[in-house]
Design a protein around this motif. Structure first.
Motif, PDB file in Angstrom:
ATOM      1  N   HIS A  10     -47.071 -84.117 -61.766  1.00 21.42           N
ATOM      2  CA  HIS A  10     -47.868 -83.300 -60.994  1.00 21.42           C
ATOM      3  C   HIS A  10     -47.632 -81.886 -61.648  1.00 21.42           C
ATOM      4  O   HIS A  10     -47.262 -81.166 -61.265  1.00 21.42           O
ATOM      5  N   MET A  83     -37.732 -87.118 -55.750  1.00 19.92           N
ATOM      6  CA  MET A  83     -38.243 -87.535 -54.560  1.00 19.92           C
ATOM      7  C   MET A  83     -37.348 -88.251 -53.951  1.00 19.92           C
ATOM      8  O   MET A  83     -36.685 -88.251 -52.911  1.00 19.92           O
TER       9      MET A  83
ATOM     10  N   HIS B 370     -45.888 -91.304 -52.639  1.00 23.17           N
ATOM     11  CA  HIS B 370     -45.451 -90.040 -53.638  1.00 23.17           C
ATOM     12  C   HIS B 370     -45.507 -89.288 -54.111  1.00 23.17           C
ATOM     13  O   HIS B 370     -45.007 -87.943 -55.101  1.00 23.17           O
ATOM     14  N   ASP B 371     -46.397 -89.512 -55.346  1.00 20.82           N
ATOM     15  CA  ASP B 371     -47.209 -88.799 -56.842  1.00 20.82           C
ATOM     16  C   ASP B 371     -48.028 -87.578 -55.207  1.00 20.82           C
ATOM     17  O   ASP B 371     -48.330 -86.985 -55.922  1.00 20.82           O
ATOM     18  N   GLY B 372     -48.630 -88.453 -54.814  1.00 21.03           N
ATOM     19  CA  GLY B 372     -50.214 -87.156 -53.902  1.00 21.03           C
ATOM     20  C   GLY B 372     -49.257 -86.216 -52.871  1.00 21.03           C
ATOM     21  O   GLY B 372     -48.789 -85.044 -53.340  1.00 21.03           O
ATOM     22  N   GLY B 374     -46.702 -86.186 -51.450  1.00 20.08           N
ATOM     23  CA  GLY B 374     -44.871 -85.479 -51.499  1.00 20.08           C
ATOM     24  C   GLY B 374     -44.803 -84.389 -52.389  1.00 20.08           C
ATOM     25  O   GLY B 374     -44.209 -83.399 -52.229  1.00 20.08           O
ATOM     26  N   GLN B 375     -45.220 -84.374 -54.040  1.00 23.67           N
ATOM     27  CA  GLN B 375     -45.810 -83.708 -53.994  1.00 23.67           C
ATOM     28  C   GLN B 375     -46.188 -82.248 -54.410  1.00 23.67           C
ATOM     29  O   GLN B 375     -45.284 -81.411 -53.950  1.00 23.67           O
ATOM     30  N   SER B 376     -46.852 -82.315 -53.615  1.00 21.92           N
ATOM     31  CA  SER B 376     -47.844 -82.051 -53.243  1.00 21.92           C
ATOM     32  C   SER B 376     -47.702 -80.931 -51.655  1.00 21.92           C
ATOM     33  O   SER B 376     -46.647 -79.643 -51.881  1.00 21.92           O
ATOM     34  N   PHE B 378     -43.676 -80.789 -52.391  1.00 21.08           N
ATOM     35  CA  PHE B 378     -42.950 -80.146 -52.858  1.00 21.08           C
ATOM     36  C   PHE B 378     -43.160 -78.630 -53.248  1.00 21.08           C
ATOM     37  O   PHE B 378     -42.796 -77.559 -53.437  1.00 21.08           O
ATOM     38  N   ALA B 379     -44.216 -78.635 -53.796  1.00 18.11           N
ATOM     39  CA  ALA B 379     -44.906 -77.825 -54.545  1.00 18.11           C
ATOM     40  C   ALA B 379     -44.817 -76.448 -53.758  1.00 18.11           C
ATOM     41  O   ALA B 379     -44.770 -75.459 -53.906  1.00 18.11           O
ATOM     42  N   LYS B 381     -43.365 -76.113 -51.048  1.00 15.99           N
ATOM     43  CA  LYS B 381     -42.060 -75.794 -50.794  1.00 15.99           C
ATOM     44  C   LYS B 381     -41.676 -74.938 -51.757  1.00 15.99           C
ATOM     45  O   LYS B 381     -41.407 -73.229 -51.678  1.00 15.99           O
ATOM     46  N   LEU B 382     -42.130 -74.811 -52.814  1.00 18.07           N
ATOM     47  CA  LEU B 382     -41.762 -73.871 -54.367  1.00 18.07           C
ATOM     48  C   LEU B 382     -42.603 -72.494 -54.289  1.00 18.07           C
ATOM     49  O   LEU B 382     -41.806 -71.892 -54.325  1.00 18.07           O
ATOM     50  N   MET B 383     -43.724 -72.928 -53.452  1.00 16.50           N
ATOM     51  CA  MET B 383     -44.534 -72.000 -52.952  1.00 16.50           C
ATOM     52  C   MET B 383     -43.998 -70.997 -52.296  1.00 16.50           C
ATOM     53  O   MET B 383     -43.585 -69.769 -52.550  1.00 16.50           O
ATOM     54  N   GLU B 385     -41.028 -70.539 -50.628  1.00 17.06           N
ATOM     55  CA  GLU B 385     -39.319 -69.901 -51.928  1.00 17.06           C
ATOM     56  C   GLU B 385     -39.862 -68.603 -52.703  1.00 17.06           C
ATOM     57  O   GLU B 385     -39.551 -68.243 -53.264  1.00 17.06           O
ATOM     58  N   ARG B 386     -41.582 -68.830 -52.915  1.00 19.45           N
ATOM     59  CA  ARG B 386     -41.315 -66.893 -53.707  1.00 19.45           C
ATOM     60  C   ARG B 386     -41.873 -66.245 -53.271  1.00 19.45           C
ATOM     61  O   ARG B 386     -41.569 -64.874 -53.708  1.00 19.45           O
ATOM     62  N   ASP B 407     -38.978 -79.578 -45.267  1.00 19.59           N
ATOM     63  CA  ASP B 407     -37.879 -80.434 -46.023  1.00 19.59           C
ATOM     64  C   ASP B 407     -38.332 -82.582 -45.010  1.00 19.59           C
ATOM     65  O   ASP B 407     -37.997 -83.814 -45.938  1.00 19.59           O
ATOM     66  N   ILE B 410     -41.342 -84.393 -46.063  1.00 21.07           N
ATOM     67  CA  ILE B 410     -40.981 -84.894 -47.792  1.00 21.07           C
ATOM     68  C   ILE B 410     -39.961 -86.306 -47.247  1.00 21.07           C
ATOM     69  O   ILE B 410     -39.265 -87.213 -47.750  1.00 21.07           O
TER      70      ILE B 410
END
Lengths: 215, 555
Positions: A10, A83, B370-372, B374-376, B378-379, B381-383, B385-386, B407, B410
């Motif tokens: 991803h 996940m 999951h791939d769409g 969910g990952q988005s 999570f991404a 969330k990572l942003m 974090e910054r 959270d 997710i």
């Protein structure tokens, strides 16, 4: 500097991870890949300290990559990032040599911590993951495995073995268990194969020895 | 209600009908033939008897007539040969003694005094029934009169004995049998000859019968009457042609004797009728059995086909209409069976297509989540974090809430995705996926689920994997929801075959009842099992719990 290699299909997650890791002064990215083949290409020119990999990947899964890493780069620590937090995922990862397992809702701080811990030769499992590993271990400790040679038979096989040792014919066994005679024969062959027995007499001997029937 | 109506209309079998038809037809035919034969025989018998009676009567009449004619002549000759002298009387007496026909004689010169108006003056030679005149005496006497000379007359007397000699016939061989007789009556209906049956009947018994009446009245004929004894007789009668005597002659025979041959014919006809009826019954019964047996067989085959046993067939039998019917039904059944098989195939195909489409859709959706999504997230969330906390200007609490929300999202996505198609199944295969199911139930319910994996090799066929997983999922979901079990056991094994067994120690259920509804997705489980070439056996009941067993030949 700790060299980190990231595998995730991803793009958006990969970018997020790269940004997060680059922001830390002790960490640097030595490469990224979106799958097995790309990883195999890039790993030649880079010897990472820590590999961060997703499990669900197109083509070969993260677990396959993990096995590859364990074989080829025994010094690199691998953290699985997924996940999923199912036991099956966690144990498959651990069994294949993962030194860390993180769910994909982890905070940035914890992720950095995990990378550093693994880079230092340690292992890192986030809180809920540790809990699952522990409870599974406790369960296993409380239910110790029985004699493996006997338990390697399925319940159906045990039933068939017991009836056979009691002197029942294939037809009678088939009737008793509502299955076909061919199935009974197939099961019997399978039991002999599993237990490494040569003939039906051994089968009866085994049944007596393991107390399937009383004499 | 339908059943009731069916029974109200009484069932008459073909056998019954055929027997009724044939027996009544044959009975009627035999009865008509018998009756015709009987009637013809009776008529010809009557005819014969009457002609015999008439013949005898005629013979007797001739005899009587000639007897009296000869007596008249004799008397005349005698009278001519004698004169009124004493010596002549001896001649007469000798004559009487020799002839034995006469009972006596007298000579009178005044016959009118003796015979009254019976005596016809001027007739030289005549017969007078004297007994009629002298009734009181009861004596029977016929007087034969002939003039001697000068108004003197010879009167020869005849009593009943010569007449009886001719008339009375006792011998059964004479053509009269045991009950036949001829007799003479006078115009006064009194008997003039001895009855065969009643002693001393002459001049004593009055014959009051229509036959005697007609004969006395000068008619002749045949008739059936009750005679002087009151017994039914066939009678042939006619007047006697003897001048001076108004007599009649009757020949009669008992009806019963005349009809005797008829009786035996009657008995024979009855016997034949009975025998033919019984034979007809037996033959009809056998024939009808021969006809109805294949019909009954066909009926039972049709019933079997009707109740769903489409493989049922008629035996190929006779080369007749029934045989054709049986063939037609076989052809029909074959077509039905073909259609049924086609339909079943079509049904399975549709089930497979629908199920596969559903599974595919679920997988796609799970992957998308999951791939769409969910990952988005999570991404994202990572942003987040910054973002440095110090730059939040006191919005730290809100920032924390946002991260928590992410959270939760997710977690939610993971849950939904797993529910649609467990990632474990795709990533690690069937045993791990089923183990996950077992674990989930163990953790969330009071049911302890044990799982054993005895697979000798991994199941690689994706469809088999998904279907078996769905069967296990359905079975375990039923156990969790309905069984009331405390223990459940799941195992999967292979070795030239694949088995999946799911057992519990619960209350079980009525498998027959469950078949009717779409009970607990049992139908779906079975369809899935068959769609991947296996067979699902379900046993359930009180005491044994539920035992669901999948078996497939080959890996």
């Amino acid at each position: 500097m700790i060299k980190v290699f990231i595998i995730d299909d991803h793009r958006i997650v990969l970018d997020g991870l790269v940004n997060l890791i680059q922001a830390d002064k002790d960490l640097e990215i030595c490469g990224t890949a979106s799958g097995y083949s790309e990883f195999m290409d890039k790993i030649q020119s880079c010897s990472p300290d820590v590999i961060l990999s997703d499990i669900s990947l197109p083509g070969k899964s993260g677990i396959e990559i993990l096995k590859e890493i364990t074989n080829r780069l025994p010094n690199a620590g691998t953290i699985m990032l997924s996940m999923y937090t199912d036991e099956e995922f966690i144990f498959n990862a651990i069994n294949s040599g993962a030194r860390g397992y993180l769910p994909k809702n982890i905070s940035g701080t914890e992720l950095i911590n995990a990378i550093k811990t693994v880079a230092g030769g340690g292992e890192y499992f986030s809180n809920d993951i540790s809990k699952k590993v522990l409870s599974s271990y406790i369960k296993k400790a409380r239910n110790p495995e029985e004699n493996p040679s006997a338990t390697s038979l399925s319940e159906r096989e045990k039933e068939i073995l017991k009836l056979y040792a009691e002197g029942k014919s294939n037809g009678e066994i088939a009737d008793a268990l509502f299955i076909s005679i061919r199935t009974v024969e197939s099961h019997k062959n399978h039991i002999m194969h599993k237990l490494n027995l040569k003939n039906p007499v051994d089968l009866v001997k085994f049944a007596i020895k393991n107390k399937y029937i009383e004499l | 209600m339908l059943k009731l109506l069916k029974y109200r209309k009484r069932k008459i079998s073909i056998t019954d009908k055929l027997i009724i038809y044939y027996v009544s037809v044959s009975f009627l035919a035999v009865v008509i033939m018998g009756w015709v034969a009987f009637d013809t025989t009776k008529n010809s018998l009557f005819e014969r008897t009457f002609s015999q009676l008439t013949a005898i009567r005629e013979v007797k009449a001739r005899e009587m007539e000639s007897f009296f004619r000869s007596k008249l002549n004799e008397t005349k000759s005698l009278a001519e040969s004698v004169s009124m002298s004493d010596s002549n009387f001896r001649i007469i007496e000798n004559f009487i003694a020799n002839s034995e026909k006469y009972s006596g004689y007298m000579i009178t010169d005044n016959p009118a005094l003796l015979f009254g108006d019976r005596f016809k003056s001027g007739v030289n030679n005549q017969i007078i029934d004297y007994s009629k005149i002298n009734k009181e005496s009861g004596n029977y006497e016929i007087s034969i009169i002939a003039m001697i000379e000068n108004g003197a007359y010879l009167v020869m007397k005849i009593d009943e004995s010569p007449i009886n000699k001719t008339m009375l016939e006792m011998n059964p061989e004479s053509g009269f049998g045991l009950s036949g007789e001829s007799y003479i009556v006078g115009s006064d209906k009194l008997m003039r000859s001895q009855s065969r049956f009643v002693d001393n009947s002459v001049m004593k018994i009055v014959v009051k019968t229509p036959a005697a009446d007609s004969a006395v009245a000068g008619k002749s004929g045949i008739t059936i009457i009750d005679d002087y004894r009151g017994i039914s007789v066939l009678s042939s009668y006619s007047p006697l042609n003897i001048p001076g005597l108004d007599w009649a002659i009757l020949s009669e025979i008992d009806y019963s004797e005349a009809m005797k041959p008829i009786r035996s014919i009657e008995t024979r006809i009855l016997l034949i009728t009975s025998i033919i009826s019984i034979l007809t019954f037996i033959i009809t019964y056998l024939i009808s059995k021969k006809i109805t047996k294949p019909i009954n067989r066909i009926t039972s085959v049709i019933n079997a086909i009707g109740s769903g046993k489409l493989s049922e067939r008629n035996r190929i039998g006779a080369n007749d209409e029934i045989g054709e019917l049986a063939d037609s039904i076989n052809v029909m059944a074959s077509k039905l069976q073909d259609q049924e098989i086609e339909l079943e195939k079509e049904k399975k195909k549709r089930f497979s297509i629908a199920t596969d489409a559903q599974d595919l859709e679920r997988e796609r959706l799970a992957k998308d989540l999951h791939d769409g999504l969910g990952q988005s997230i999570f991404a994202i969330k990572l942003m987040l974090e910054r973002i440095e906390p110090r730059r939040l200007n006191g919005e730290g609490m809100l920032f924390k809430d946002v991260k928590e929300g992410i959270d939760n999202s997710i977690e939610e996505i993971r849950r939904i995705s797993n529910g649609l198609m467990p990632a474990v199944l795709k990533e690690f295969g069937l045993p791990d996926a089923i183990r996950g199911l077992c674990k989930t139930i163990s953790e969330n319910t009071d049911i302890k689920v044990e799982f054993n994996d005895y697979l000798t090799e991994q199941i690689t066929d994706k469809r088999t994997k998904i279907y078996l997983f769905r069967i296990a999922q359905e079975a375990l979901s039923n156990i969790a929801k309905h069984s009331g079990a405390s223990l459940a056991y799941v195992e999967i094994s292979s070795g030239g075959y694949i088995t999946l067994e799911i057992r519990d120690n619960g209350n079980g259920f009525d498998t027959e009842l469950a078949k009717k509804g779409d009970g607990n997705g049992l139908y779906n489980m079975k369809e899935r099992a068959e769609a991947i070439g296996g067979k699902l056996t379900i046993r359930s009941g009180e005491g044994i719990g539920t035992h669901i067993s999948f078996y497939r030949e080959g890996a």
